[in-house]
Design a protein around this motif. Structure first.
Motif, PDB file in Angstrom:
ATOM      1  N   PRO A   1      -6.108  -3.018  11.246  1.00  0.00           N
ATOM      2  CA  PRO A   1      -5.593  -1.751  10.691  1.00  0.00           C
ATOM      3  C   PRO A   1      -4.546  -1.086  11.581  1.00  0.00           C
ATOM      4  O   PRO A   1      -4.193   0.072  11.355  1.00  0.00           O
ATOM      5  CB  PRO A   1      -6.860  -0.888  10.582  1.00  0.00           C
TER       6      PRO A   1
ATOM      7  N   TYR B   1       0.823  -1.212   0.000  1.00  0.00           N
ATOM      8  CA  TYR B   1       0.000   0.000   0.000  1.00  0.00           C
ATOM      9  C   TYR B   1       0.859   1.265   0.000  1.00  0.00           C
ATOM     10  O   TYR B   1       0.526   2.249  -0.659  1.00  0.00           O
ATOM     11  CB  TYR B   1      -0.937   0.013   1.213  1.00  0.00           C
ATOM     12  N   CYS B   2       1.961   1.263   0.745  1.00  0.00           N
ATOM     13  CA  CYS B   2       2.787   2.471   0.842  1.00  0.00           C
ATOM     14  C   CYS B   2       3.864   2.532  -0.234  1.00  0.00           C
ATOM     15  O   CYS B   2       4.069   3.576  -0.845  1.00  0.00           O
ATOM     16  CB  CYS B   2       3.423   2.567   2.224  1.00  0.00           C
TER      17      CYS B   2
ATOM     18  N   GLU C   1     -11.731   4.780  13.253  1.00  0.00           N
ATOM     19  CA  GLU C   1     -10.315   4.407  13.337  1.00  0.00           C
ATOM     20  C   GLU C   1      -9.947   3.767  14.673  1.00  0.00           C
ATOM     21  O   GLU C   1      -8.800   3.396  14.887  1.00  0.00           O
ATOM     22  CB  GLU C   1      -9.430   5.641  13.103  1.00  0.00           C
TER      23      GLU C   1
ATOM     24  N   ALA D   1      -0.077   0.072   6.247  1.00  0.00           N
ATOM     25  CA  ALA D   1      -1.535   0.172   6.255  1.00  0.00           C
ATOM     26  C   ALA D   1      -2.174  -0.776   7.261  1.00  0.00           C
ATOM     27  O   ALA D   1      -3.263  -0.509   7.758  1.00  0.00           O
ATOM     28  CB  ALA D   1      -2.090  -0.112   4.854  1.00  0.00           C
ATOM     29  N   ASN D   2      -1.535  -1.916   7.529  1.00  0.00           N
ATOM     30  CA  ASN D   2      -2.141  -2.861   8.471  1.00  0.00           C
ATOM     31  C   ASN D   2      -1.086  -3.777   9.090  1.00  0.00           C
ATOM     32  O   ASN D   2       0.074  -3.775   8.683  1.00  0.00           O
ATOM     33  CB  ASN D   2      -3.239  -3.695   7.790  1.00  0.00           C
TER      34      ASN D   2
ATOM     35  N   ASN E   1      -5.967  -0.670  -2.238  1.00  0.00           N
ATOM     36  CA  ASN E   1      -6.767  -0.252  -1.097  1.00  0.00           C
ATOM     37  C   ASN E   1      -5.995  -0.513   0.194  1.00  0.00           C
ATOM     38  O   ASN E   1      -4.889  -1.044   0.171  1.00  0.00           O
ATOM     39  CB  ASN E   1      -8.143  -0.945  -1.090  1.00  0.00           C
ATOM     40  N   ARG E   2      -6.581  -0.164   1.333  1.00  0.00           N
ATOM     41  CA  ARG E   2      -5.874  -0.274   2.613  1.00  0.00           C
ATOM     42  C   ARG E   2      -5.540  -1.722   2.974  1.00  0.00           C
ATOM     43  O   ARG E   2      -4.729  -1.967   3.864  1.00  0.00           O
ATOM     44  CB  ARG E   2      -6.719   0.350   3.732  1.00  0.00           C
TER      45      ARG E   2
END
Length: 524
Positions: A280, A87-88, A413, A259-260, A138-139
């Motif tokens: 998350p 993700y990053c 969150e 992200a997780n 996506n996350r």
């Protein structure tokens, strides 16, 4: 080659001699630790294979170089590529190397004005008009926009790893006799149909999350075979490769990423699917905690990203910032500002934030008072404001281990008890056979960029010891930051560069005979 005497210490040797040692050093792992059971029966060393001779495996001496094994599929030197999307960041490079050659943010710039276009790489992400920052994943680290994913991956694998070389004048066709010309005088390009595809000579290994969807897996092999013309392909799960990078075929892999966070049990090179747990609680969740810390501290800390600072004056601690803001003749999008703010938050995480090592939780009696007596750390914001951070820097991370200790964040969150790291580990181990737990806890592999925060491994060790008091706990976490950040890529690099892995690749012929669903049958 005569076997060494039993008293001789473990000796690393090559099929030929030490002077012929190939440049690749990543492959110096015991074969029992590295290869899944499916490969082991047919494993034979060759001149480019490094093995570790110990008293346990002295019986399996390497064959002399004069008697090459007949069942080997090829040497270790293959031109395979390894792609590790996240993700990053997305990482790409050549198999057999110890770090990826190309690391790009998975965020890309999209120009919304006419004509719309996408730009990739940190150097392109600058303030400009009609410009948004987007992500092709996506996350959950699953590809959502395949059109852009194709462009990003091709940019990395083709343009960055294999830059175009000018064609020799004798072969570029410009000096050839003109063939039949069309009405505009252009040369008819008969070879246009049979043009070479970009990765025609490179097998490709792509990593995936353990929860990737069958549809996405099939889409990946279609892209690789149809668009890029790769001769062979393999899809491997990130926790398996992280375990291989640590030299283990059986491990409990704790991946604390951007992200997780995920916890996965690996047994003999295979993911135990019931053990896969994720939450998350990663780097982006920590960023939201830091934002809350800055907004609620006295005085309030303003987050002004670096691109908005034209110049600044040094000020004393806790004094208001003195800076001149840079003005732009166009509107800078919110997505760009958020992306730039994340850079500052990442810097704060790397240099200030720390995990309470234990024993016990940070909120236990006496612990907070003790933390207040410890030296603090100064952090200067991009606008010049600076402050000493003491016990607050421990509170930011406490929510990873204790759901009641996190700073207040929006309801969407907030972490539940089941999403904290100790509970993820407990749920993962509870889902598998009790006989496997001891072996897994003795081989805990920690990976992911967020696991690099100071004190993380000590706290994790204390939590595991408290949860499983009768069992031996051993945590394996690479000391080099690059190895911790790129562990799945490094594991893929090791695997794809082995000659003994050749029999595992999905070949183009197999793909043409069975179609895209071959990936579901082969890549378990």
């Amino acid at each position: 080659m005569a076997p060494p005497p039993a008293s001789q210490p473990a000796l690393a040797c090559w099929g030929a001699s030490a002077s012929r040692r190939p440049p690749t050093t990543v492959l110096s792992l015991q074969r029992e630790q590295l290869l899944p059971a499916a490969i082991l029966p047919n494993w034979r060393p060759n001149t480019a294979s490094r093995i570790i001779i110990t008293p346990d495996n002295m019986a399996q001496q390497p064959l002399p170089t004069t008697a090459q094994p007949t069942d080997i599929y090829g040497g270790d030197e293959v031109s395979a590529l390894v792609l590790d999307p996240g993700y990053c960041t997305t990482r790409a490079g050549f198999a057999g190397e110890d770090v990826p050659k190309s690391v790009l943010p998975s965020f890309y710039g999209h120009v919304t004005s006419d004509p719309p276009k996408d730009v990739f790489g940190d150097e392109c992400l600058i303030p400009r008009a009609d410009f948004e920052i987007r992500n092709y994943m996506n996350r959950d680290s699953i590809v959502e926009d395949w059109d852009v994913a194709t462009k990003v991956w091709e940019h990395m694998l083709v343009k960055r790893l294999q830059p175009e070389r000018p064609t020799h004048p004798s072969k570029n066709g410009l000096n050839d006799e003109p063939k039949e010309a069309d009405t505009e005088g252009d040369v008819a390009m008969e070879e246009a149909e049979s043009q070479e595809k970009p990765l025609q000579e490179n097998p490709l290994l792509i990593t995936e999350t353990p929860w990737n969807t069958p549809k996405n897996r099939e889409k990946a092999i279609e892209l690789v075979m149809e668009n890029w013309g790769c001769p062979a392909f393999w899809l491997s799960k990130t926790p398996v490769l992280a375990a291989f990078a640590a030299g283990k075929a059986t491990a409990l892999v704790i991946d604390v990423g951007g992200a997780n966070t995920s916890v996965t049990a690996i047994h003999d090179g295979m993911v135990l699917k019931r053990s896969v747990q994720r939450s998350p609680a990663g780097g982006l969740w920590l960023s939201s905690q830091i934002r809350n810390l800055w907004e609620t501290s006295e005085p309030k800390v303003n987050l002004v990203p670096t691109y908005l600072i034209e110049n600044k004056t040094a000020v004393d601690a806790l004094s208001p910032a003195q800076y001149r803001e840079r003005k732009f003749p166009f509107q800078v999008s919110d997505s760009f500002r958020l992306y730039e703010e994340e850079r500052t938050l990442t810097e704060f995480k790397e240099s200030v934030v720390e995990v309470w090592r234990g024993p016990g939780k940070l909120g236990a009696p006496g612990n907070e008072e003790y933390v207040k007596t410890q030296p603090g750390r100064v952090f200067e914001m991009p606008d010049g404001y600076n402050q000493m951070w003491r016990e607050q820097r421990f509170k930011v991370t406490e929510g990873l281990f204790d759901e009641n200790a996190g700073l207040p964040v929006p309801e969407s969150e907030r972490l539940t008890k089941g999403q904290t790291i100790p509970e993820l580990i407990k749920a993962s181990l509870s889902a598998i056979d009790v006989d496997l737990r001891g072996n897994l806890l003795a081989n805990v592999v920690v990976t992911g960029s967020t696991s690099l925060i100071n004190g993380f491994n000590d706290r994790l060790n204390n939590e595991l010891t408290a949860m499983y008091p009768g069992l031996k706990i051993k945590i394996h976490a690479a000391g080099l930051t690059s190895e911790r950040r790129f562990a799945p890529w490094i594991g893929g690099s090791i695997l794809a560069s082995l000659g003994t892995f050749h029999q595992m690749w999905i070949s183009r012929k197999e793909y043409e005979e069975n179609g895209a669903n071959i990936v579901e049958k082969r890549c378990k």
